[in-house]
Design a protein around this motif. Sequence first.
Motif, PDB file in Angstrom:
ATOM      1  N   ARG A 300     -21.595  18.870  -5.442  1.00 17.94           N
ATOM      2  CA  ARG A 300     -21.119  19.880  -4.480  1.00 17.94           C
ATOM      3  C   ARG A 300     -21.450  21.300  -4.945  1.00 17.94           C
ATOM      4  NH1 ARG A 300     -17.345  19.977  -0.403  1.00 17.94           N
ATOM      5  NH2 ARG A 300     -16.774  17.810  -0.845  1.00 17.94           N
ATOM      6  N   GLU A 301     -21.146  21.616  -6.207  1.00 16.34           N
ATOM      7  CA  GLU A 301     -21.367  22.972  -6.677  1.00 16.34           C
ATOM      8  C   GLU A 301     -22.848  23.295  -6.797  1.00 16.34           C
ATOM      9  OE1 GLU A 301     -20.379  26.758  -7.606  1.00 16.34           O
ATOM     10  OE2 GLU A 301     -19.046  25.142  -6.927  1.00 16.34           O
ATOM     11  N   ARG A 302     -23.668  22.280  -7.113  1.00 17.03           N
ATOM     12  CA  ARG A 302     -25.110  22.530  -7.247  1.00 17.03           C
ATOM     13  C   ARG A 302     -25.791  22.688  -5.903  1.00 17.03           C
ATOM     14  NH1 ARG A 302     -27.392  17.816 -10.697  1.00 17.03           N
ATOM     15  NH2 ARG A 302     -25.325  16.871 -10.580  1.00 17.03           N
ATOM     16  N   PRO A 305     -23.230  26.039  -3.637  1.00 13.85           N
ATOM     17  CA  PRO A 305     -22.527  26.936  -4.593  1.00 13.85           C
ATOM     18  C   PRO A 305     -21.589  27.877  -3.859  1.00 13.85           C
ATOM     19  CG  PRO A 305     -24.822  27.592  -4.319  1.00 13.85           C
ATOM     20  CD  PRO A 305     -24.675  26.299  -3.621  1.00 13.85           C
ATOM     21  N   SER A 306     -20.417  28.084  -4.450  1.00 13.96           N
ATOM     22  CA  SER A 306     -19.410  28.953  -3.823  1.00 13.96           C
ATOM     23  C   SER A 306     -19.806  30.420  -3.994  1.00 13.96           C
ATOM     24  CB  SER A 306     -18.051  28.718  -4.489  1.00 13.96           C
ATOM     25  OG  SER A 306     -18.137  28.909  -5.877  1.00 13.96           O
TER      26      SER A 306
END
Length: 306
Positions: A300-302, A305-306
Motif C-alpha cells: 500500500r505505501e509503495r 504513498p501518503s
Amino acid sequence: MTALTPLDTLWLTEAVRLREQQAGVLDDLEANRRARAAGGDLTARITHRALGLAQRDGMLGALHHWKQGARLALIALAVLSVISGAGLAFAAMGDGQAPVNVFWALGSLLGLNLVLLLTWALGLIFAGRSNSGLGRVWLWLSEKLARDAQAAQLAPALVLLLQRQRLNRWALGLVVHSLWLLALLTALLLMLMATRRYGFVWETTILSSDTFVSLTQILSTIPAWLGFSVPDETMIRASGNGALSIENARQAWAAWLVGVLLVYGIVPRLLLAGFCLWRWKQGRAALRLDLDLPEYLELRERLMPS
C-alpha cells in the motif's frame, strides 16, 4: 498470445504474491513506478504491478502453457469418458449371443455413476466441498502437461483464489458432471444404434418376483410420463422365466432401459452441470483480491504513498 481475462489477471496477481511469500520481495522498483504512473485504486495498482513482474519473469507465458495443458487434459479425459461410455454400453448389453439380464444392465449403466454422484453430493453437503478424484486428476494432469518451471505457483494460486468464493467445488463439479454426461450420452447412443436383436430376462436369488415387479414399475413411472414404452406386469413376470421372443417385449424392455438411463443418469448430470456452471459464473464475477493479506498491506505505501 490471447488477451487476459479478469480471472487471469487476479490469478497472476495471486501467483506473484505466493512467489514473494516463498522467495522474498522481488526486484520491483520499475514495476512499482509503472503501477503508480498508471493510477487507479490500490487493487488496480497491485494488479498492474503483478502483471509487469509476471511478464518480466516468464509467469505470463507459463499461464498460457498451463491453460493449454488444462485443455489437453480435458480433451484426454473427454476421450476417456467416451471410451468408458462405450464400455458401459457393452457391459450392459453383452455380445448379443445371450439374453440381457436387466439387473446386470441397470447396474452396469447406473451403478458406479449413482455411487459417485451420491459421494459428490454428500461431500458437498457435509464437508462443504466436492471430493472429486476426477477433478483432482484434471488439475494434476494440467500441471504436468504445462511443462513450465515458472508454473509452480499457478495451481496453488488458482486454488487459493477460488476458495475465497468457494468456487473450487463448482469448477471441478462442472468438469466432473460434464465428463460423466459425455460418458452416459455415449452409452445411450450406442444402445440406440445397436442393431442386434436383444432378448431380456431378469434373474435374482435375492428378490421375489413380486418385489422385482414393484421395483420395475416404480422405476418406470417417470420414463412412462415422458412417453417411453415400458413392460407391463405380465411381461415383467414372463421375462423371469426366459427371454420373450415377441417383438413387443424386446422393444418395451429396450425402451425401459433407455428411459431409466435418461431419467436417472443423464438428466441429473445435465442439471448438476448446468447448476455448477451458473454458480461458477456468479462466483467468478464476485472474485476480488483480499487486500487484508500481509503481502498486499506492505504494498500500500509503495504503490499509494501518503
